[in-house]
Design a protein around this motif. Sequence first.
Motif, PDB file in Angstrom:
ATOM      1  N   SER A 267      38.436  31.473  25.361  1.00  0.00           N
ATOM      2  CA  SER A 267      39.012  32.764  25.754  1.00  0.00           C
ATOM      3  C   SER A 267      38.999  32.845  27.272  1.00  0.00           C
ATOM      4  CB  SER A 267      38.205  33.909  25.141  1.00  0.00           C
ATOM      5  OG  SER A 267      38.236  33.843  23.729  1.00  0.00           O
ATOM      6  N   THR A 268      40.172  32.829  27.884  1.00  0.00           N
ATOM      7  CA  THR A 268      40.256  32.697  29.335  1.00  0.00           C
ATOM      8  C   THR A 268      40.690  33.976  30.048  1.00  0.00           C
ATOM      9  OG1 THR A 268      42.495  31.817  29.077  1.00  0.00           O
ATOM     10  CG2 THR A 268      40.712  30.230  29.223  1.00  0.00           C
ATOM     11  N   ALA A 269      40.766  35.088  29.308  1.00  0.00           N
ATOM     12  CA  ALA A 269      41.142  36.359  29.944  1.00  0.00           C
ATOM     13  C   ALA A 269      40.056  37.404  29.766  1.00  0.00           C
ATOM     14  CB  ALA A 269      42.472  36.859  29.379  1.00  0.00           C
ATOM     15  N   THR A 270      38.812  36.949  29.729  1.00  0.00           N
ATOM     16  CA  THR A 270      37.682  37.871  29.609  1.00  0.00           C
ATOM     17  C   THR A 270      37.350  38.448  30.988  1.00  0.00           C
ATOM     18  OG1 THR A 270      36.120  36.059  29.941  1.00  0.00           O
ATOM     19  CG2 THR A 270      36.754  36.564  27.664  1.00  0.00           C
ATOM     20  N   PRO A 271      36.537  39.504  31.045  1.00  0.00           N
ATOM     21  CA  PRO A 271      36.202  40.101  32.351  1.00  0.00           C
ATOM     22  C   PRO A 271      35.563  39.133  33.326  1.00  0.00           C
ATOM     23  CG  PRO A 271      35.654  41.625  30.589  1.00  0.00           C
ATOM     24  CD  PRO A 271      36.027  40.335  29.925  1.00  0.00           C
ATOM     25  N   THR A 272      34.851  38.114  32.814  1.00  0.00           N
ATOM     26  CA  THR A 272      34.130  37.207  33.710  1.00  0.00           C
ATOM     27  C   THR A 272      34.640  35.770  33.626  1.00  0.00           C
ATOM     28  OG1 THR A 272      32.424  36.866  32.008  1.00  0.00           O
ATOM     29  CG2 THR A 272      32.036  38.602  33.647  1.00  0.00           C
ATOM     30  N   SER A 273      35.866  35.580  33.159  1.00  0.00           N
ATOM     31  CA  SER A 273      36.419  34.235  33.037  1.00  0.00           C
ATOM     32  C   SER A 273      36.472  33.545  34.399  1.00  0.00           C
ATOM     33  CB  SER A 273      37.831  34.298  32.458  1.00  0.00           C
ATOM     34  OG  SER A 273      38.466  33.025  32.524  1.00  0.00           O
ATOM     35  N   LYS A 274      36.281  32.232  34.388  1.00  0.00           N
ATOM     36  CA  LYS A 274      36.322  31.460  35.636  1.00  0.00           C
ATOM     37  C   LYS A 274      37.746  31.221  36.112  1.00  0.00           C
ATOM     38  CE  LYS A 274      36.440  26.700  33.814  1.00  0.00           C
ATOM     39  NZ  LYS A 274      35.751  25.407  33.783  1.00  0.00           N
ATOM     40  N   PHE A 275      38.746  31.566  35.311  1.00  0.00           N
ATOM     41  CA  PHE A 275      40.127  31.225  35.641  1.00  0.00           C
ATOM     42  C   PHE A 275      40.876  32.364  36.309  1.00  0.00           C
ATOM     43  CE2 PHE A 275      39.166  28.353  32.083  1.00  0.00           C
ATOM     44  CZ  PHE A 275      39.553  27.135  32.640  1.00  0.00           C
ATOM     45  N   GLY A 276      41.603  32.055  37.367  1.00  0.00           N
ATOM     46  CA  GLY A 276      42.536  32.983  37.979  1.00  0.00           C
ATOM     47  C   GLY A 276      41.879  34.109  38.760  1.00  0.00           C
ATOM     48  N   VAL A 277      42.737  34.952  39.315  1.00  0.00           N
ATOM     49  CA  VAL A 277      42.276  36.131  40.060  1.00  0.00           C
ATOM     50  C   VAL A 277      42.081  37.272  39.068  1.00  0.00           C
ATOM     51  CG1 VAL A 277      42.841  37.809  41.849  1.00  0.00           C
ATOM     52  CG2 VAL A 277      43.484  35.397  42.135  1.00  0.00           C
ATOM     53  N   ALA A 278      40.892  37.820  39.041  1.00  0.00           N
ATOM     54  CA  ALA A 278      40.561  38.891  38.098  1.00  0.00           C
ATOM     55  C   ALA A 278      41.213  40.199  38.547  1.00  0.00           C
ATOM     56  CB  ALA A 278      39.045  39.056  38.015  1.00  0.00           C
ATOM     57  N   LEU A 279      42.290  40.593  37.872  1.00  0.00           N
ATOM     58  CA  LEU A 279      43.135  41.686  38.353  1.00  0.00           C
ATOM     59  C   LEU A 279      42.463  43.047  38.339  1.00  0.00           C
ATOM     60  CD1 LEU A 279      46.648  40.845  36.848  1.00  0.00           C
ATOM     61  CD2 LEU A 279      45.880  40.625  39.220  1.00  0.00           C
ATOM     62  N   LYS A 280      41.472  43.245  37.452  1.00  0.00           N
ATOM     63  CA  LYS A 280      40.842  44.556  37.357  1.00  0.00           C
ATOM     64  C   LYS A 280      39.613  44.702  38.255  1.00  0.00           C
ATOM     65  CE  LYS A 280      42.496  45.479  32.649  1.00  0.00           C
ATOM     66  NZ  LYS A 280      42.128  45.771  31.240  1.00  0.00           N
ATOM     67  N   ASP A 281      39.243  43.647  38.936  1.00  0.00           N
ATOM     68  CA  ASP A 281      38.165  43.778  39.910  1.00  0.00           C
ATOM     69  C   ASP A 281      38.637  44.676  41.057  1.00  0.00           C
ATOM     70  OD1 ASP A 281      36.752  42.054  38.320  1.00  0.00           O
ATOM     71  OD2 ASP A 281      36.278  40.622  39.909  1.00  0.00           O
ATOM     72  N   PRO A 282      37.745  45.417  41.671  1.00  0.00           N
ATOM     73  CA  PRO A 282      38.151  46.357  42.728  1.00  0.00           C
ATOM     74  C   PRO A 282      38.960  45.683  43.831  1.00  0.00           C
ATOM     75  CG  PRO A 282      35.869  46.747  42.100  1.00  0.00           C
ATOM     76  CD  PRO A 282      36.284  45.495  41.389  1.00  0.00           C
ATOM     77  N   GLY A 283      40.136  46.212  44.097  1.00  0.00           N
ATOM     78  CA  GLY A 283      40.981  45.729  45.176  1.00  0.00           C
ATOM     79  C   GLY A 283      41.748  44.458  44.900  1.00  0.00           C
ATOM     80  N   ALA A 284      41.494  43.822  43.756  1.00  0.00           N
ATOM     81  CA  ALA A 284      42.079  42.506  43.506  1.00  0.00           C
ATOM     82  C   ALA A 284      43.596  42.576  43.322  1.00  0.00           C
ATOM     83  CB  ALA A 284      41.430  41.861  42.284  1.00  0.00           C
ATOM     84  N   ARG A 285      44.062  43.553  42.559  1.00  0.00           N
ATOM     85  CA  ARG A 285      45.498  43.628  42.304  1.00  0.00           C
ATOM     86  C   ARG A 285      46.289  43.836  43.601  1.00  0.00           C
ATOM     87  NH1 ARG A 285      48.192  44.836  37.475  1.00  0.00           N
ATOM     88  NH2 ARG A 285      50.390  45.406  37.758  1.00  0.00           N
ATOM     89  N   GLU A 286      45.813  44.724  44.447  1.00  0.00           N
ATOM     90  CA  GLU A 286      46.492  44.966  45.715  1.00  0.00           C
ATOM     91  C   GLU A 286      46.451  43.724  46.593  1.00  0.00           C
ATOM     92  OE1 GLU A 286      48.574  46.703  48.841  1.00  0.00           O
ATOM     93  OE2 GLU A 286      48.417  47.215  46.711  1.00  0.00           O
ATOM     94  N   ARG A 287      45.354  43.017  46.535  1.00  0.00           N
ATOM     95  CA  ARG A 287      45.247  41.794  47.330  1.00  0.00           C
ATOM     96  C   ARG A 287      46.251  40.747  46.851  1.00  0.00           C
ATOM     97  NH1 ARG A 287      39.732  38.183  48.418  1.00  0.00           N
ATOM     98  NH2 ARG A 287      40.646  36.882  50.085  1.00  0.00           N
ATOM     99  N   VAL A 288      46.462  40.686  45.532  1.00  0.00           N
ATOM    100  CA  VAL A 288      47.456  39.763  44.992  1.00  0.00           C
ATOM    101  C   VAL A 288      48.850  40.141  45.480  1.00  0.00           C
ATOM    102  CG1 VAL A 288      48.635  39.041  42.877  1.00  0.00           C
ATOM    103  CG2 VAL A 288      46.140  39.065  42.950  1.00  0.00           C
ATOM    104  N   VAL A 289      49.172  41.411  45.413  1.00  0.00           N
ATOM    105  CA  VAL A 289      50.487  41.864  45.865  1.00  0.00           C
ATOM    106  C   VAL A 289      50.709  41.503  47.325  1.00  0.00           C
ATOM    107  CG1 VAL A 289      51.951  43.878  46.283  1.00  0.00           C
ATOM    108  CG2 VAL A 289      50.598  43.725  44.168  1.00  0.00           C
ATOM    109  N   ARG A 290      49.717  41.768  48.163  1.00  0.00           N
ATOM    110  CA  ARG A 290      49.858  41.496  49.590  1.00  0.00           C
ATOM    111  C   ARG A 290      49.928  39.994  49.864  1.00  0.00           C
ATOM    112  NH1 ARG A 290      48.857  46.009  52.732  1.00  0.00           N
ATOM    113  NH2 ARG A 290      48.157  44.783  54.520  1.00  0.00           N
TER     114      ARG A 290
END
Length: 562
Positions: A267-290
């Motif tokens: 399962s690679t989309a769990t809250p603590t998965s080692k894969f990818g940028v965790a979008l729900k972590d604080p500020g992460a989604r905005e950082r991805v957009v930028r």
Amino acid sequence: MTEREADPYTGAPSGHPDENPGDIPGDNPTGGRADATRVPADTMDLQDPGTAPGTGAAEPRVTAVDGHVGGASRRPVRAAADGPASAARRDTAVRAAVARGLVSAQEPIVALLDVVGIRAGVRDLRNAFAEVVAPGTPVLHTFAVKAAPLVPVLRLLGDEGVGAEVASPGELALARAAGVAARYTVLDSPAKTASELREALTLGIAVNADNFQELARLDALVATLTGMTIAADTPGADRQPEGARRLPPLGLRVNPQIGGGSIDALSTATPTSKFGVALKDPGARERVVRAFLARPWLTRLHTHTGSQGVPLALMVQGVAQTYALAEEINTRAGQRRIDTIDIGGGLPVDFTSDTQTPTFARYARLLAREVPELFDGRYALVTEFGRSLLAKQGFVLARVEYTKSAGGRRIAVTHAGAQIAARTVYAPAQWPLRIAAYDEHGRPRTTPVEPQDIAGPACFAGDLLAEGRPLPRLAPGDHIAALDTGAYYFAHHYAYNSLARPAVHGFLTGSDRPGQDRITTPSDADDDASPLGVSFATVRPAQTIAEVVAEAGRAHAKALDF
């Protein structure tokens, strides 16, 4: 490539040093970059496996067929990928393998791959997505090489128009040895080194970065190769200088953090998965957009929710959230910054029957129902299926060496155990395998059914493929087949007790052979005069004892004599 030849991702001249002239009939008007369009891959007339890319080998043809990737195979498919037809081919192949001596007292274990089943599975995949995508939508289906890292398998899949998703230098080398062109290859890995990234960009291989630190490495490499630097977070800044080297598609993997399935390890989309940028972590989604706004060369989003044990609804949810992020980024950019969404693979496999469920068609239709805009032609698509393409097309055939009883339980001691089925042996509840029983001649066993353990050769008590399994009563000299092991099983040898790797052969039954076509090149194929009209081709020879000793350091036997 010459001036008139186009890169399959951009429709523009390639400039990658390893690419040879190809035949590209035209650009695709949808799903392209802001400054160029992309054309889909279709047929792949692969180069000779002994010729490395860039040394005179022919590149695959890139052809738009009915507006999507997925034209006719060069070899006709006459049988279904699963179900009764698959079982009938398997039974015929077992009898032929026994008669041919591929499994014997001297060679007590062998792995077999159904070539027709593999081709039919690819057909099912391509048809499933062709049914739901808008005409002209570029779709690149890649195979997760980790599922079956065997060069002839990758070549066969490439011959059917399937590229390669690689996650290590070894897997990339296998794909290249199989003749898979760089432009049909995608590099994913959470731990890419700087040299791996440099090689990928130099060869023209698409890369999905896993995290922001990897993006920083790409920044430096992109600047070196093209002269582009990271500008302010404004769309359209710092375009590629005239005459600069073109880049392959570059993307970023995101983790929508939507939860897992029944198998935590997959399962690679769990809250603590080692894969990818965790979008729900604080500020992460905005950082991805930028990050996308600052990098005009970053044009893909990649997600992969998991595989076995992950329900389809969760997989679809992960894709839907990634699509929504792509829309947000493009809106903020004021242009189509993201042109491709890589939806990963992960379709689970039913290990309880010969039927492939869920099907590719079911998954594609569910995506089309829940995320219809994904298929409207504005985004090119990439898939990365592995287990669902190969699992049911392979099985391990092993002799029963002895039978005995312990505590009232019948035990069949065979030559198939942890070395070819480590997951089943160590986690039997999560990875159960079906077992088929055959007699000494390879015919289905018809003796009375009774509970039996199917034990392997390894020296620990848990080396069991099945425990208390109702099966026809087995006797020494009989055979068992461990089914659905075409992916992640015999191709991933576990050298417990220094057990040698078994041979792997592909097979083609006489009724499925299209004319004089062969499984592989004549030099690789075995004698066509096989019993029961079955042809076999060696995919990987059995490991010899001398090779086992060599791998264990024989050449360095005195290294510790300090």
